[in-house]
Scaffold this active site. Structure first.
Site, PDB file in Angstrom:
ATOM      1  N   SER A 118      45.681 -28.774   6.855  1.00 15.59           N
ATOM      2  CA  SER A 118      45.754 -26.912   7.352  1.00 15.59           C
ATOM      3  C   SER A 118      45.936 -27.026   9.103  1.00 15.59           C
ATOM      4  O   SER A 118      46.986 -27.221   9.991  1.00 15.59           O
ATOM      5  CB  SER A 118      43.785 -27.203   7.278  1.00 15.59           C
ATOM      6  OG  SER A 118      44.234 -24.814   7.927  1.00 15.59           O
ATOM      7  N   HIS A 153      42.681 -24.146  -0.226  1.00 21.08           N
ATOM      8  CA  HIS A 153      43.768 -24.476   0.682  1.00 21.08           C
ATOM      9  C   HIS A 153      42.845 -25.925   0.503  1.00 21.08           C
ATOM     10  O   HIS A 153      43.865 -27.135   1.597  1.00 21.08           O
ATOM     11  CB  HIS A 153      42.897 -23.431   1.418  1.00 21.08           C
ATOM     12  CG  HIS A 153      42.508 -23.680   2.591  1.00 21.08           C
ATOM     13  ND1 HIS A 153      44.413 -23.471   3.488  1.00 21.08           N
ATOM     14  CD2 HIS A 153      42.251 -24.067   4.043  1.00 21.08           C
ATOM     15  CE1 HIS A 153      44.518 -24.488   4.757  1.00 21.08           C
ATOM     16  NE2 HIS A 153      43.119 -24.904   5.307  1.00 21.08           N
ATOM     17  N   ASP A 190      46.376 -21.176  -2.205  1.00 12.50           N
ATOM     18  CA  ASP A 190      45.634 -21.287  -1.158  1.00 12.50           C
ATOM     19  C   ASP A 190      46.180 -19.975  -0.576  1.00 12.50           C
ATOM     20  O   ASP A 190      47.248 -18.422  -0.312  1.00 12.50           O
ATOM     21  CB  ASP A 190      46.796 -22.127  -0.097  1.00 12.50           C
ATOM     22  CG  ASP A 190      45.871 -22.475   1.516  1.00 12.50           C
ATOM     23  OD1 ASP A 190      45.494 -21.458   1.490  1.00 12.50           O
ATOM     24  OD2 ASP A 190      46.424 -23.209   1.957  1.00 12.50           O
TER      25      ASP A 190
END
Length: 256
Positions: free
Chosen positions: A101, A228, A198
């Site tokens: 991320s 995610h 996600d």
């Protein structure tokens, strides 16, 4: 379990880290926003590197996890500098950065800053430009309100309150590190993993990253049912396979 250690820096908070020795290329794991070095993916990468004999470092950014400092005082540039300090101080030789991320954004920034040290990249739900994109997508009245109050409640199902409060000046400083509007001058191999379920960072962000990278050795792997965090057993298995194959490729290249 490796014991926690602290990296002491002049006039800056100490960074908590775990390190295992092994051969190069080594692996450095970069956590996501509001995550830490004890998350599932970080521990899985450490276990893989231990069994495969590669060096490995996981750490907490300033003000996060076990590191000293206050995250409220930090900007993205501070966390980028944490990554560069870890590379300079805790590793030697070529490294593969595995970023989750926001860590995926930071891995790109680190590769741009230290191309001679970064041999490869593996991004998981790479959140390049993410905070800035979120703000830009808001109606102008909402953006004006955030600028006036100095705070943005970023929706998140991973927070008990349903949102993470971000400072406006954190987002504004993040604009200095945006990458997606021009070519990204990274030449090393890059692997981008993204879950199609996600709902935090859309998978097309990884496609955009791939389009902008100068490197031609770029693969995108979309996992249809992954979310995610990309932390289910099958997700971890895929991640481990991708990292393993990249390390093998880099090792074979060095032997030629």
């Amino acid at each position: 379990m490796t014991s926690i250690q602290f990296l002491t820096r002049l006039s800056l908070p100490r960074l908590a880290y775990h390190k295992i020795s092994g051969r190069n290329p080594g692996v450095v794991f970069l956590s996501g926003f509001k995550s830490d070095m004890n998350a599932v993916k970080a521990l899985a990468m450490e276990e893989f590197c231990r069994s495969a004999g590669h060096s490995f470092v996981r750490f907490d950014y300033t003000g996060c996890g076990s590191s000293e400092g206050d995250s409220e005082d930090c900007k993205l540039g501070d966390w980028k500098n944490d990554v560069l300090t870890v590379l300079d101080t805790l590793t030697t030789g070529p490294q593969v950065l595995v970023g989750s991320s926001m860590g995926g954004w930071l891995m790109l920034l680190a590769a741009l800053a230290k191309p001679e040290r970064v041999a490869g990249l593996v991004g998981i739900a790479t959140a390049a430009d993410h905070f800035v994109t979120l703000l830009d997508q808001l109606p102008s009245e909402a953006r004006a309100d955030i600028e006036r109050t100095g705070k943005y409640n970023m929706p998140s199902k991973y927070s008990a309150s349903g949102f993470y409060t971000m400072r406006y000046n954190f987002i504004k400083e993040s604009e200095e590190h945006c990458l997606l509007q021009s070519s990204i001058n990274i030449l090393c191999p890059v692997r981008l993993l993204h879950g199609m379920k996600d709902d935090v960072v859309p998978w097309h962000v990884s496609v955009k990253v791939a389009e902008q990278l100068v490197s031609n050795d770029v693969d995108i792997i979309l996992r249809k049912n992954a979310e995610h965090r990309f932390s289910e057993d099958e997700d971890i298995k895929l991640l481990t396979t991708v990292v393993s194959e990249l390390l093998q490729k880099l090792t074979e290249k060095d032997l030629k």
